[in-house]
Design a protein around this motif. Structure first.
Motif, PDB file in Angstrom:
ATOM      1  N   LYS A   6       0.836  -1.203   0.000  1.00  0.00           N
ATOM      2  CA  LYS A   6       0.000   0.000   0.000  1.00  0.00           C
ATOM      3  C   LYS A   6       0.870   1.251   0.000  1.00  0.00           C
ATOM      4  CE  LYS A   6      -4.214  -1.630   2.183  1.00  0.00           C
ATOM      5  NZ  LYS A   6      -5.112  -1.491   3.326  1.00  0.00           N
ATOM      6  N   ARG A   7       1.933   1.229   0.788  1.00  0.00           N
ATOM      7  CA  ARG A   7       2.849   2.363   0.858  1.00  0.00           C
ATOM      8  C   ARG A   7       3.511   2.584  -0.500  1.00  0.00           C
ATOM      9  NH1 ARG A   7       7.794   2.880   0.709  1.00  0.00           N
ATOM     10  NH2 ARG A   7       8.288   0.724   1.099  1.00  0.00           N
ATOM     11  N   ARG A  10       0.998   4.012  -2.987  1.00  0.00           N
ATOM     12  CA  ARG A  10       0.749   5.433  -2.719  1.00  0.00           C
ATOM     13  C   ARG A  10       1.917   6.288  -3.202  1.00  0.00           C
ATOM     14  NH1 ARG A  10      -1.930   9.333  -0.521  1.00  0.00           N
ATOM     15  NH2 ARG A  10      -1.020  10.868   0.880  1.00  0.00           N
ATOM     16  N   GLU A  11       3.131   5.821  -2.984  1.00  0.00           N
ATOM     17  CA  GLU A  11       4.312   6.560  -3.432  1.00  0.00           C
ATOM     18  C   GLU A  11       4.302   6.715  -4.953  1.00  0.00           C
ATOM     19  OE1 GLU A  11       9.171   6.226  -3.257  1.00  0.00           O
ATOM     20  OE2 GLU A  11       7.980   4.987  -1.932  1.00  0.00           O
ATOM     21  N   PHE A  13       1.682   6.615  -6.909  1.00  0.00           N
ATOM     22  CA  PHE A  13       0.570   7.504  -7.234  1.00  0.00           C
ATOM     23  C   PHE A  13       0.987   8.963  -7.057  1.00  0.00           C
ATOM     24  CE2 PHE A  13      -3.137   9.931  -5.822  1.00  0.00           C
ATOM     25  CZ  PHE A  13      -3.985   9.738  -6.892  1.00  0.00           C
ATOM     26  N   LEU A  14       1.647   9.267  -5.960  1.00  0.00           N
ATOM     27  CA  LEU A  14       2.089  10.642  -5.700  1.00  0.00           C
ATOM     28  C   LEU A  14       3.130  11.097  -6.718  1.00  0.00           C
ATOM     29  CD1 LEU A  14       2.287  10.568  -1.802  1.00  0.00           C
ATOM     30  CD2 LEU A  14       0.562  11.704  -3.217  1.00  0.00           C
TER      31      LEU A  14
END
Length: 79
Positions: A6-7, A10-11, A13-14
């Motif tokens: 998940k981390r 998210r990274e 995606f950012l």
């Protein structure tokens, strides 16, 4: 999905959002990778690093570039 995955998601995606914000979403991937590899050579704390960071800080304060940005049209033509 594990917490680590998940981390990582998210990274990614950012980071993708930064590419979009810069108006480079339609740029050639090889061009983007080449530019990032060049940026990786800039020494942290150097004058160039500070200059680029200052540009980025200002860009985060400004509204995001949209699909009608001239920069997108220019980079799309570079392919």
């Amino acid at each position: 999905m594990t917490a680590d995955r998940k981390r990582q998601a998210r990274e990614k995606f950012l980071l993708g959002g930064i590419v979009v914000r810069a108006g480079l979403s339609k740029a050639d991937r090889a061009f983007l990778l080449g530019a990032l590899l060049e940026l990786a050579r800039v020494a942290p704390g150097s004058a160039e690093h500070r200059r680029l960071r200052d540009i980025g800080e200002e860009a985060f304060k400004a509204p995001p570039l949209d699909d009608h940005s001239p920069r997108i049209a220019e980079t799309a033509a570079w392919r």
